[in-house]
Design an enzyme around this catalytic site. Structure first.
Site, PDB file in Angstrom:
ATOM      1  N   HIS A  24       0.820  -1.202   0.000  1.00  0.00           N
ATOM      2  CA  HIS A  24       0.000   0.000   0.000  1.00  0.00           C
ATOM      3  C   HIS A  24       0.862   1.263   0.000  1.00  0.00           C
ATOM      4  CE1 HIS A  24      -2.858   2.906   2.164  1.00  0.00           C
ATOM      5  NE2 HIS A  24      -3.212   2.848   0.897  1.00  0.00           N
ATOM      6  N   GLU A  64      -4.894   7.153   7.343  1.00  0.00           N
ATOM      7  CA  GLU A  64      -5.865   6.169   6.857  1.00  0.00           C
ATOM      8  C   GLU A  64      -6.048   5.064   7.889  1.00  0.00           C
ATOM      9  OE1 GLU A  64      -5.568   4.663   2.819  1.00  0.00           O
ATOM     10  OE2 GLU A  64      -4.161   6.261   2.340  1.00  0.00           O
ATOM     11  N   GLU A 109       2.091   1.770  -3.355  1.00  0.00           N
ATOM     12  CA  GLU A 109       1.035   2.330  -4.209  1.00  0.00           C
ATOM     13  C   GLU A 109       1.056   3.850  -4.146  1.00  0.00           C
ATOM     14  OE1 GLU A 109      -3.454   3.409  -3.783  1.00  0.00           O
ATOM     15  OE2 GLU A 109      -3.119   1.326  -3.176  1.00  0.00           O
ATOM     16  N   HIS A 110       1.212   4.401  -2.944  1.00  0.00           N
ATOM     17  CA  HIS A 110       1.302   5.855  -2.799  1.00  0.00           C
ATOM     18  C   HIS A 110       2.553   6.395  -3.482  1.00  0.00           C
ATOM     19  CE1 HIS A 110      -1.813   7.003   0.353  1.00  0.00           C
ATOM     20  NE2 HIS A 110      -1.992   5.701   0.194  1.00  0.00           N
TER      21      HIS A 110
END
Length: 473
Positions: free
Chosen positions: A99, A182, A102-103
């Site tokens: 994740h 998040e 991904e950023h």
């Protein structure tokens, strides 16, 4: 930009439906409306197979898989790259790495970045494209929907960041805080916390035990060198599938993909396989979550076979009968009787063991014991008495109608394909609905008896703690 993390409670919404096959007629929109002219021959590719208007190719030089689905109903194209890596490939110390990467994928690459004025964000804002990315347990996906004239520009950017991504400590630090926010937002949702804890208890050994977003300490402390190592392990053409849906000439699209992705080699080492196996569960497991909140929740989970298993259509039918609409069994047994505000069932489809859940949000005045007993009773009724032909017929009709909506447009088609790519077989996009239509009442009763057993269950309660109450009481 809106990055998305795959939810551990993802319902089985991405269910393939070859509508023409189901209804016996021609579909007027989508990939099935494209004229079937057969696969094209392009040097450097091996044609693999065609199914449902979709052609599969492998790029010979590096093993990249390519899916083409022509659709000339509008002058737009959705281009999507799916990497076969997700939280399932992470270990303690690197949970959440997929994740965070991904950023970082949006921070720039060697040839496309903000200083040059041609980063993915700048390019797509200039051409008016819609783009995003998402991380899940078994895959990570990057995609954009653009005008057909902008396809080459987007392919160039995606291909460059496959192997030439900028990975800088300053970017890691800034994105770490975003990801941590998040994570903390998820922890403020009691039902999300309950599902995470039920999932962690259900999976003892498989990496599905970890939340997709990762553990907080790993998010905060993972070294940039570890992220680089993770990137250099999994982000290669032979671990990816490119999907192109829309107004394309197949030969031209393949030529562009070869031009930009063909410069990359296959991974120098085999992509690591996860060889861990889940031990047999030897009794029911229970989870209790106490934290501030308004109303309680009950979740009962059972491990079921992987998404490709022949029993999945019957399990999906079971879910529909339990929870699809106000005539569904759980609605009538819990909501109509005032025990729950809502109730449902679903299966998180995974490449390895999947997780089936039933759940209910308590209505004011009802107890966890009452709601759990009602959920268990409805499962027991199906195991003992089965389901009716009328319930099967209604579920099949609902399936066709709902899935037609989910396939409306190139982005929707690519998204549905993406989920099946992630679990290991894109052809289920076409064949799963046909199998769903063949499910019988006997099939539903059989899978309920085989998989939804108490000794194989993990039950979770969320118990609200109100201000002034003792948390341990």
């Amino acid at each position: 930009m809106n990055h998305r993390v795959g939810s551990p409670t993802r319902r089985v919404a991405a269910l393939a439906c070859a509508l023409a096959a189901l209804l016996g007629g021609a579909q007027t929109r989508g990939v099935y409306a494209a004229a079937a002219s057969g696969p094209v021959v392009v040097g450097g590719y091996t044609f693999v197979k065609s199914l449902g208007g979709i052609d599969e190719y492998h790029l010979d030089g590096n093993g990249l898989t390519v899916l083409l689905a022509p659709d000339h109903s509008a002058p737009v194209v959705t281009f999507q790259v799916t990497y076969r890596v997700g939280s399932f490939n992470e270990v303690t110390g690197t949970t959440g790495a997929t994740h965070i990467l991904e950023h970082l994928m949006f921070k720039g690459s060697e040839n496309f970045n903000d200083p040059k004025g041609n980063s993915v964000k700048q390019f797509l804002e200039r051409v008016g494209g819609q783009f995003n990315a998402s991380t899940a347990v078994d895959r990570t996906t990057y995609f954009a929907t653009i005008g057909r004239e902008s396809l080459e520009g987007y392919i160039a950017i995606e291909a460059d960041r496959m192997r030439h991504l900028w990975l800088h400590e300053a970017d890691r630090q800034s994105e770490m805080t975003v990801v941590r926010n998040e994570y903390e937002r998820g922890k403020n949702d009691p039902e999300n916390v309950l599902v995470e804890e039920v999932t962690a208890a259900a999976y003892e050994a498989l990496p599905y035990h970890h939340p997709t977003i990762g553990w907080k300490s790993d998010i905060e402390h993972v070294a940039i060198a570890k992220l680089h190592e993770f990137y250099d392990t999994f982000y290669w053409p032979n671990n990816a599938t490119v999907t192109v849906v829309g107004d394309i000439d197949p030969s031209a699209a393949l030529a562009l993909i070869k031009k930009y992705y063909g410069v990359h080699s296959a991974s120098p080492q085999p992509i690591p396989a996860v060889y861990t196996e889940e031990p047999q569960q030897s009794g029911p497991r229970r989870v209790l979550v106490k934290r501030p909140g308004e109303l309680g929740t009950v979740v009962i989970a059972h491990k079921v076979p992987n998404a490709r298993d022949a029993d999945q259509p019957a399990l999906e039918m079971l879910d529909a009968i339990l929870s699809s609409g106000k005539n569904a069994r759980l609605y009538r047994a819990l909501v109509d009787k005032g025990l729950a505000l809502n109730a449902g069932a679903g299966t998180d489809l995974h490449r390895d063991l999947s997780l089936h859940t039933v759940y209910a949000a308590l209505a004011p005045g009802s107890t966890h014991e009452q709601v759990e007993d009602a959920l268990v009773e409805e499962i027991a009724k199906i195991k003992t008495d089965g389901v009716t032909p009328a319930e099967i017929a209604r579920a099949k009709q609902q399936f066709v109608a709902a899935d037609a909506y989910k396939r409306d447009g190139t982005a929707a088609v690519a998204s549905e394909l993406n989920e099946w790519i992630g679990v290991g077989d894109w052809t289920l996009y076409v064949t799963f609905p046909q199998k769903f239509q063949q499910v019988t009442p006997a099939d539903v009763r059989r899978v309920a008896k085989q998989y939804l057993n108490e000794d194989q269950s993990t039950t979770g309660w969320f118990v609200p703690v109100h201000p002034g109450a003792e948390k341990g009481s």
